[in-house]
Design a protein around this motif. Structure first.
Motif, mmCIF file in Angstrom:
data_model
loop_
_atom_site.group_PDB
_atom_site.id
_atom_site.type_symbol
_atom_site.label_atom_id
_atom_site.label_comp_id
_atom_site.label_asym_id
_atom_site.label_seq_id
_atom_site.Cartn_x
_atom_site.Cartn_y
_atom_site.Cartn_z
ATOM 1 N N PRO A 79 0.838 -1.203 0.000
ATOM 2 C CA PRO A 79 0.000 0.000 0.000
ATOM 3 C C PRO A 79 0.874 1.255 0.000
ATOM 4 C CG PRO A 79 -0.082 -1.091 2.132
ATOM 5 C CD PRO A 79 0.710 -1.963 1.223
ATOM 6 N N HIS A 80 0.472 2.231 -0.768
ATOM 7 C CA HIS A 80 1.165 3.514 -0.881
ATOM 8 C C HIS A 80 2.610 3.345 -1.363
ATOM 9 C CE1 HIS A 80 -2.300 5.118 1.100
ATOM 10 N NE2 HIS A 80 -2.097 4.336 2.147
ATOM 11 N N ARG A 81 2.817 2.367 -2.233
ATOM 12 C CA ARG A 81 4.157 2.150 -2.784
ATOM 13 C C ARG A 81 4.024 1.615 -4.202
ATOM 14 N NH1 ARG A 81 8.851 -1.829 -0.812
ATOM 15 N NH2 ARG A 81 10.393 -1.090 -2.268
ATOM 16 N N ALA A 82 4.746 2.243 -5.104
ATOM 17 C CA ALA A 82 4.746 1.807 -6.503
ATOM 18 C C ALA A 82 6.177 1.872 -7.021
ATOM 19 C CB ALA A 82 3.837 2.715 -7.333
ATOM 20 N N GLU A 83 6.562 0.850 -7.755
ATOM 21 C CA GLU A 83 7.909 0.792 -8.318
ATOM 22 C C GLU A 83 7.802 0.822 -9.839
ATOM 23 O OE1 GLU A 83 9.863 -1.905 -4.774
ATOM 24 O OE2 GLU A 83 9.358 -2.856 -6.676
ATOM 25 N N VAL A 84 8.637 1.637 -10.454
ATOM 26 C CA VAL A 84 8.672 1.743 -11.912
ATOM 27 C C VAL A 84 9.877 0.937 -12.384
ATOM 28 C CG1 VAL A 84 8.801 3.294 -13.886
ATOM 29 C CG2 VAL A 84 7.598 4.017 -11.812
ATOM 30 N N LEU A 85 9.624 0.014 -13.318
ATOM 31 C CA LEU A 85 10.652 -0.900 -13.804
ATOM 32 C C LEU A 85 10.838 -0.721 -15.306
ATOM 33 C CD1 LEU A 85 9.020 -3.852 -11.949
ATOM 34 C CD2 LEU A 85 11.202 -2.912 -11.285
ATOM 35 N N VAL A 86 12.108 -0.795 -15.743
ATOM 36 C CA VAL A 86 12.432 -0.691 -17.168
ATOM 37 C C VAL A 86 13.462 -1.765 -17.514
ATOM 38 C CG1 VAL A 86 11.993 1.796 -17.231
ATOM 39 C CG2 VAL A 86 14.313 0.971 -16.846
ATOM 40 N N PHE A 87 13.727 -1.943 -18.790
ATOM 41 C CA PHE A 87 14.775 -2.862 -19.219
ATOM 42 C C PHE A 87 16.144 -2.251 -18.900
ATOM 43 C CE2 PHE A 87 11.245 -4.441 -21.763
ATOM 44 C CZ PHE A 87 11.386 -5.809 -21.543
ATOM 45 N N PRO A 88 17.148 -3.084 -18.609
ATOM 46 C CA PRO A 88 18.463 -2.568 -18.181
ATOM 47 C C PRO A 88 19.110 -1.599 -19.170
ATOM 48 C CG PRO A 88 18.350 -4.927 -17.800
ATOM 49 C CD PRO A 88 17.105 -4.543 -18.544
ATOM 50 N N GLU A 89 18.929 -1.815 -20.464
ATOM 51 C CA GLU A 89 19.568 -0.912 -21.437
ATOM 52 C C GLU A 89 18.955 0.487 -21.423
ATOM 53 O OE1 GLU A 89 16.558 -3.510 -23.633
ATOM 54 O OE2 GLU A 89 18.243 -3.890 -22.295
ATOM 55 N N ASP A 90 17.736 0.611 -20.907
ATOM 56 C CA ASP A 90 17.072 1.916 -20.827
ATOM 57 C C ASP A 90 17.200 2.556 -19.446
ATOM 58 O OD1 ASP A 90 16.160 1.728 -23.463
ATOM 59 O OD2 ASP A 90 14.357 0.635 -22.852
ATOM 60 N N ALA A 91 17.797 1.857 -18.502
ATOM 61 C CA ALA A 91 17.834 2.320 -17.114
ATOM 62 C C ALA A 91 18.536 3.673 -16.939
ATOM 63 C CB ALA A 91 18.466 1.263 -16.215
ATOM 64 N N PRO A 92 19.698 3.924 -17.525
ATOM 65 C CA PRO A 92 20.337 5.236 -17.303
ATOM 66 C C PRO A 92 19.469 6.416 -17.765
ATOM 67 C CG PRO A 92 21.921 3.696 -18.237
ATOM 68 C CD PRO A 92 20.580 3.037 -18.296
ATOM 69 N N ARG A 93 18.878 6.296 -18.949
ATOM 70 C CA ARG A 93 17.996 7.371 -19.430
ATOM 71 C C ARG A 93 16.765 7.507 -18.551
ATOM 72 N NH1 ARG A 93 16.575 6.200 -25.397
ATOM 73 N NH2 ARG A 93 14.659 6.828 -24.381
ATOM 74 N N ALA A 94 16.209 6.379 -18.142
ATOM 75 C CA ALA A 94 15.003 6.417 -17.299
ATOM 76 C C ALA A 94 15.298 7.036 -15.946
ATOM 77 C CB ALA A 94 14.450 5.007 -17.139
ATOM 78 N N ARG A 95 16.465 6.714 -15.373
ATOM 79 C CA ARG A 95 16.825 7.322 -14.077
ATOM 80 C C ARG A 95 17.007 8.824 -14.219
ATOM 81 N NH1 ARG A 95 19.973 2.364 -13.157
ATOM 82 N NH2 ARG A 95 18.839 1.203 -11.545
ATOM 83 N N ALA A 96 17.577 9.249 -15.333
ATOM 84 C CA ALA A 96 17.758 10.685 -15.547
ATOM 85 C C ALA A 96 16.407 11.395 -15.642
ATOM 86 C CB ALA A 96 18.568 10.928 -16.825
ATOM 87 N N LEU A 97 15.448 10.782 -16.303
ATOM 88 C CA LEU A 97 14.107 11.377 -16.387
ATOM 89 C C LEU A 97 13.393 11.323 -15.040
ATOM 90 C CD1 LEU A 97 12.959 9.951 -19.818
ATOM 91 C CD2 LEU A 97 13.377 12.347 -19.266
ATOM 92 N N ALA A 98 13.599 10.232 -14.302
ATOM 93 C CA ALA A 98 12.929 10.089 -13.005
ATOM 94 C C ALA A 98 13.534 10.994 -11.938
ATOM 95 C CB ALA A 98 13.011 8.633 -12.553
ATOM 96 N N ALA A 99 14.794 11.399 -12.104
ATOM 97 C CA ALA A 99 15.445 12.235 -11.095
ATOM 98 C C ALA A 99 14.735 13.587 -10.935
ATOM 99 C CB ALA A 99 16.909 12.455 -11.462
ATOM 100 N N GLY A 100 14.248 14.129 -12.017
ATOM 101 C CA GLY A 100 13.559 15.420 -11.942
ATOM 102 C C GLY A 100 12.065 15.295 -11.738
ATOM 103 N N PHE A 101 11.591 14.096 -11.457
ATOM 104 C CA PHE A 101 10.156 13.853 -11.326
ATOM 105 C C PHE A 101 9.768 13.830 -9.847
ATOM 106 C CE2 PHE A 101 6.172 11.623 -11.993
ATOM 107 C CZ PHE A 101 5.758 12.169 -13.195
ATOM 108 N N PRO A 102 8.667 14.498 -9.461
ATOM 109 C CA PRO A 102 8.224 14.447 -8.052
ATOM 110 C C PRO A 102 7.798 13.034 -7.667
ATOM 111 C CG PRO A 102 6.586 15.556 -9.393
ATOM 112 C CD PRO A 102 7.758 15.289 -10.293
ATOM 113 N N SER A 103 8.136 12.624 -6.455
ATOM 114 C CA SER A 103 7.862 11.231 -6.039
ATOM 115 C C SER A 103 6.506 11.057 -5.385
ATOM 116 C CB SER A 103 8.945 10.755 -5.080
ATOM 117 O OG SER A 103 8.907 11.513 -3.902
ATOM 118 N N THR A 104 5.759 12.120 -5.171
ATOM 119 C CA THR A 104 4.456 11.947 -4.516
ATOM 120 C C THR A 104 3.331 12.236 -5.482
ATOM 121 O OG1 THR A 104 4.519 14.221 -3.715
ATOM 122 C CG2 THR A 104 5.272 12.460 -2.221
#
Length: 104
Positions: A79-104
Motif C-alpha cells: 500500500p502507498h508504494r509503486a515501483e517503476v521498472l524498465v529494461f536494463p539498457e534503458d535504465a540510465p535514461r530512465a533514471r535521468a528522467l525520473a530524477a527530476g520527477f516528483p515522487s508523490t
C-alpha cells in the motif's frame, strides 16, 4: 521350519523402508524453508528505476518514459508504494528522467 528361519523374508522390505525413511528425513532437512535463505524479490529482466509513494505519480512517470520511447511497467508491492521498472539498457535514461520527477 523354525520361526526364526521364516522371518528372513522380512529383512529386504525392512531395509528398504529404513533407507527410504532416512532419505526422506535428510531431504526434509536439506530443503527446509529458512527465511534467512530466501532470495530477494526477483525483478526478472527488469531494473527498478524509481519508487513512488502514489499510484498516480508512478503512472505519470510511466507516461513520461513512454513519451521518451522507454518501455516500462509499474509494480505495486504494498500500500502507498509503486515501483517503476524498465529494461536494463534503458535504465540510465530512465533514471535521468525520473530524477527530476516528483515522487508523490
Amino acid at each position: 521350519m523354525s520361526p526364526v528361519a521364516g522371518t528372513h523374508y522380512l529383512a529386504g522390505p525392512v531395509i528398504a523402508f529404513t533407507v527410504i525413511a532416512g532419505l526422506a528425513l535428510f531431504l526434509r532437512w536439506a530443503f527446509r524453508s529458512d527465511p534467512r535463505r530466501r532470495p530477494p524479490a526477483d525483478d526478472g529482466l527488469l531494473t527498478r528505476v524509481a519508487t513512488m509513494t502514489g499510484r498516480d505519480s508512478a503512472l505519470a512517470l510511466r507516461a513520461v518514459l513512454s513519451d521518451a520511447g522507454i518501455r516500462s511497467t509499474v509494480r505495486f508491492p504494498g500500500p502507498h508504494r509503486a515501483e517503476v521498472l524498465v529494461f536494463p539498457e534503458d535504465a540510465p535514461r530512465a533514471r535521468a528522467l525520473a530524477a527530476g520527477f516528483p515522487s508523490t
